[in-house]
Write a protein that holds these residues in place. Sequence first.
Motif, PDB file in Angstrom:
ATOM      1  N   ARG A  58      -7.804   1.022  -0.752  1.00 56.26           N
ATOM      2  CA  ARG A  58      -7.242   2.554  -0.695  1.00 56.26           C
ATOM      3  C   ARG A  58      -8.042   3.038  -1.740  1.00 56.26           C
ATOM      4  NH1 ARG A  58      -3.048  -0.378   3.157  1.00 56.26           N
ATOM      5  NH2 ARG A  58      -3.876  -0.305   4.224  1.00 56.26           N
ATOM      6  N   ALA A  61     -11.454   4.231  -2.174  1.00 49.72           N
ATOM      7  CA  ALA A  61     -11.308   5.484  -1.093  1.00 49.72           C
ATOM      8  C   ALA A  61     -10.774   6.468  -1.558  1.00 49.72           C
ATOM      9  CB  ALA A  61     -11.027   4.912   0.835  1.00 49.72           C
ATOM     10  N   GLY A  62      -9.289   6.853  -2.359  1.00 53.08           N
ATOM     11  CA  GLY A  62      -9.205   8.015  -2.890  1.00 53.08           C
ATOM     12  C   GLY A  62      -7.726   8.009  -1.811  1.00 53.08           C
ATOM     13  N   VAL A  63      -7.556   7.330  -0.792  1.00 53.94           N
ATOM     14  CA  VAL A  63      -5.863   7.420  -0.114  1.00 53.94           C
ATOM     15  C   VAL A  63      -4.576   7.694  -0.883  1.00 53.94           C
ATOM     16  CG1 VAL A  63      -5.285   6.088   2.446  1.00 53.94           C
ATOM     17  CG2 VAL A  63      -7.225   6.748   1.790  1.00 53.94           C
ATOM     18  N   LEU A  64      -4.456   6.253  -1.998  1.00 54.81           N
ATOM     19  CA  LEU A  64      -3.816   5.946  -2.656  1.00 54.81           C
ATOM     20  C   LEU A  64      -4.640   6.473  -4.474  1.00 54.81           C
ATOM     21  CD1 LEU A  64      -2.212   2.401  -1.516  1.00 54.81           C
ATOM     22  CD2 LEU A  64      -1.200   5.049  -1.553  1.00 54.81           C
ATOM     23  N   HIS A  65      -3.248   6.501  -4.844  1.00 59.34           N
ATOM     24  CA  HIS A  65      -3.692   7.243  -6.386  1.00 59.34           C
ATOM     25  C   HIS A  65      -3.229   5.918  -6.657  1.00 59.34           C
ATOM     26  CE1 HIS A  65      -5.800  11.082  -5.840  1.00 59.34           C
ATOM     27  NE2 HIS A  65      -4.936  11.075  -4.586  1.00 59.34           N
ATOM     28  N   CYS A  79     -16.929   7.974  -0.149  1.00 56.23           N
ATOM     29  CA  CYS A  79     -16.282   6.399   0.428  1.00 56.23           C
ATOM     30  C   CYS A  79     -15.335   6.925   1.423  1.00 56.23           C
ATOM     31  CB  CYS A  79     -15.464   6.643  -0.953  1.00 56.23           C
ATOM     32  SG  CYS A  79     -15.821   6.107  -2.674  1.00 56.23           S
ATOM     33  N   LEU A  81     -13.128   4.643   3.784  1.00 54.46           N
ATOM     34  CA  LEU A  81     -12.379   3.235   4.466  1.00 54.46           C
ATOM     35  C   LEU A  81     -12.555   2.999   5.789  1.00 54.46           C
ATOM     36  CD1 LEU A  81     -10.093   0.541   3.335  1.00 54.46           C
ATOM     37  CD2 LEU A  81      -8.803   2.808   3.759  1.00 54.46           C
TER      38      LEU A  81
END
Lengths: 246, 260
Positions: A58, A61-65, A79, A81
């Motif tokens: 994640r 994917a850039g969903v989380l930082h 990216c 996911l």
Amino acid sequence: MTIFKITCQEVGCRYTIRQGHLFSGHHDALRDVTFNLTDGERLGIIGMNGAGKSTLLRLLAGVLHPTSGRIIREGNPNCSLLSLSNQWYPDLSGRDNAILACLLAGMRRSAAEARVETMREFSELGRWMDLPVRTYSTGMALRLALAAALQVQPDVLLLDETLGVGDAVFQQKAAAAIMDTVERARSLVLVSHDINSIISLCDRILWLEDGRVRADGPTEEIAASYAAWVAADREVRAVFSEMDGA
Amino acid sequence: MNVRKILCAWDALIFHAACSFRAELSRYYLHFVWWLLDPILTLATLYVVFGIFLASPQPNFTLFLLTGIVVWQWFANTVTNATNSIFGSMRMFQQFKVYPVHFPLCVFLQDLTKYVPVLMVFFLCVAIFGPVPVSPVWLGIIPVMAVEGLCVLGFSIMVASLVPFLPDLAKAVPIVINMLFFASGIFYDIQTAILPKHQAIIYANPNAVCITAMRDILINGRQPDWVMLGTAAAIGLGALILGLIMVTKFRRVYPRLISQ
């Protein structure tokens, strides 16, 4: 075509967890994770449950930082996911959910709607595609998730335990479609508990343990170490289990 | 953020609102009839209690009540529906890079789509049966509804942005909405029922200002109080700015909070 590189420097990810009525604690899912992913590379991520594999995907994917460290993306790779979490709105039809998934993944509406029949055919849902997702079985929802996720054409494909979806016949079709997407993607990051899938698809393995990088190296070397570690761990657990029984 | 990302986010927002709207329509046997029944049933209840049992002396009481209900319900329904819009979208944050403001905006658009036909029917009825004829004064409806819309949007985003950090707020919102219902002048005239020293407190509620303004136009045939309307707009704008700051500043925090 711009060459890309993703560099993780001492990346950490901390979740806040509420404990009791007024207090909250934290859980460090990842700590001081450092590695690179270069253009064209196929990276497998292994580790026991709770090692931080999905969190790392994640983050990529850039969903989380990250809460510490940093992730540097040279060349701005796209990216995607591909995971099978429950992402559907139960009252929306499979068609609407699939289009929405494509839109949220960065597709324009005309492109997403043009792919509806492809998704219908791939998922084998037929008329079910026009019914609310709350009427679906788990397998049907997973097939729809895979069909929607495969519509995106990323630079880096991030797979999270997606290789065993559906019945035996669908699994063959899904495996072929995933392989096709893998071939078209420039890089791959695969999380799987199936070490054979990792060995066949990846040329490098990142082994996570308790949120940290335990090993990072060529597939054969790390896979052998991991297999030996798992076997030793099983023996130890068996001994303790016998002692508990006695 | 580049233009393509903005267009994709816009596509996703409009599509999500549209298909959620369709899904809601198909959920009930009476479909869109409930949008009209909701204010009518509320009107009937309040009319029986205040108009008949308590014999309110308010002239044109039906129209007086209905104006208050129509304006109020937009605010109450949308803010209530938007409360858990971000907190309840956990699965989306784990899968997609989605802007948190997408979810309360989607609720706002969905409820606006339901509200506009109700508003049109209401204005048509007032134009035909109302005590004052349609006149240029009616043009004042546009800024009044714009101010109400600003307040609805602002408070929806603000509340939705705070709930992930304070889940208890989701329990408090219906209670506050209920309190505001009694503090909006829906079934009483603020000028006659409330002591002058307390009126400022009531008019701090933007809904009370908008309801009063709408009654000035539709029942009394006069311009609303633009100064008070400006104050209500400022309150709505303040809520909107606070909400947007929250969703922007904590965009990266929400996925980890919601993943608890």
